[in-house]
Design a protein around this motif. Sequence first.
Motif, mmCIF file in Angstrom:
data_model
loop_
_atom_site.group_PDB
_atom_site.id
_atom_site.type_symbol
_atom_site.label_atom_id
_atom_site.label_comp_id
_atom_site.label_asym_id
_atom_site.label_seq_id
_atom_site.Cartn_x
_atom_site.Cartn_y
_atom_site.Cartn_z
ATOM 1 N N UNK A 19 0.811 -1.198 0.000
ATOM 2 C CA UNK A 19 0.000 0.000 0.000
ATOM 3 C C UNK A 19 0.853 1.261 0.000
ATOM 4 N N UNK A 20 2.015 1.219 0.613
ATOM 5 C CA UNK A 20 2.903 2.373 0.638
ATOM 6 C C UNK A 20 3.403 2.717 -0.761
ATOM 7 N N UNK A 25 3.955 6.590 -4.868
ATOM 8 C CA UNK A 25 3.869 6.836 -6.302
ATOM 9 C C UNK A 25 3.021 8.066 -6.606
ATOM 10 N N UNK A 26 1.967 8.245 -5.834
ATOM 11 C CA UNK A 26 1.050 9.359 -6.074
ATOM 12 C C UNK A 26 1.315 10.554 -5.158
ATOM 13 N N UNK A 27 2.460 10.551 -4.475
ATOM 14 C CA UNK A 27 2.878 11.660 -3.607
ATOM 15 C C UNK A 27 1.800 12.044 -2.593
ATOM 16 N N UNK A 28 1.243 11.042 -1.917
ATOM 17 C CA UNK A 28 0.167 11.273 -0.967
ATOM 18 C C UNK A 28 0.637 11.313 0.480
ATOM 19 N N UNK A 29 1.915 11.087 0.730
ATOM 20 C CA UNK A 29 2.419 11.003 2.097
ATOM 21 C C UNK A 29 2.139 12.286 2.875
ATOM 22 N N UNK A 30 2.441 13.419 2.303
ATOM 23 C CA UNK A 30 2.224 14.699 2.985
ATOM 24 C C UNK A 30 0.762 14.965 3.263
#
Length: 123
Positions: A19-20, A25-30
């Motif tokens: 899932x990470x 890949x979609x730069x969703x961490x922030x």
Amino acid sequence: MFLLNLQHRQVLPQHPYHDMEFIETHNLTGIIIGASTFITIGLFHPLVIKGEYYIGSKCKYLFLALGLVMLAVSLMTDGILAQSLSAVVSFSSFWSIHEVEEQVKRVEKGWFPRNPKRDIKQQ
């Protein structure tokens, strides 16, 4: 964890960070960290109010314990997302210690209700 492949009727081991990969890949961490921080702060506000109402100012020790545990979790965890989220909970707990003292003052001013079942001297 295992992934069931129905086409070939096999059970394949699933990568633990599957899932990470999507998140990175979609730069969703922030965005996930920001939204989680917002939710955490929103959850801790009523926890402070209820903690002071039912336990009194001694609930600050619960926030201290939670903060220390989550700080240790943050230090022992791999992955920036897990580290960040546990650190956010940790420091929200530490800030709640201050907010408990402020909540006691708010109750004294009459801005929030005092628990009639709890003796004032036991706080």
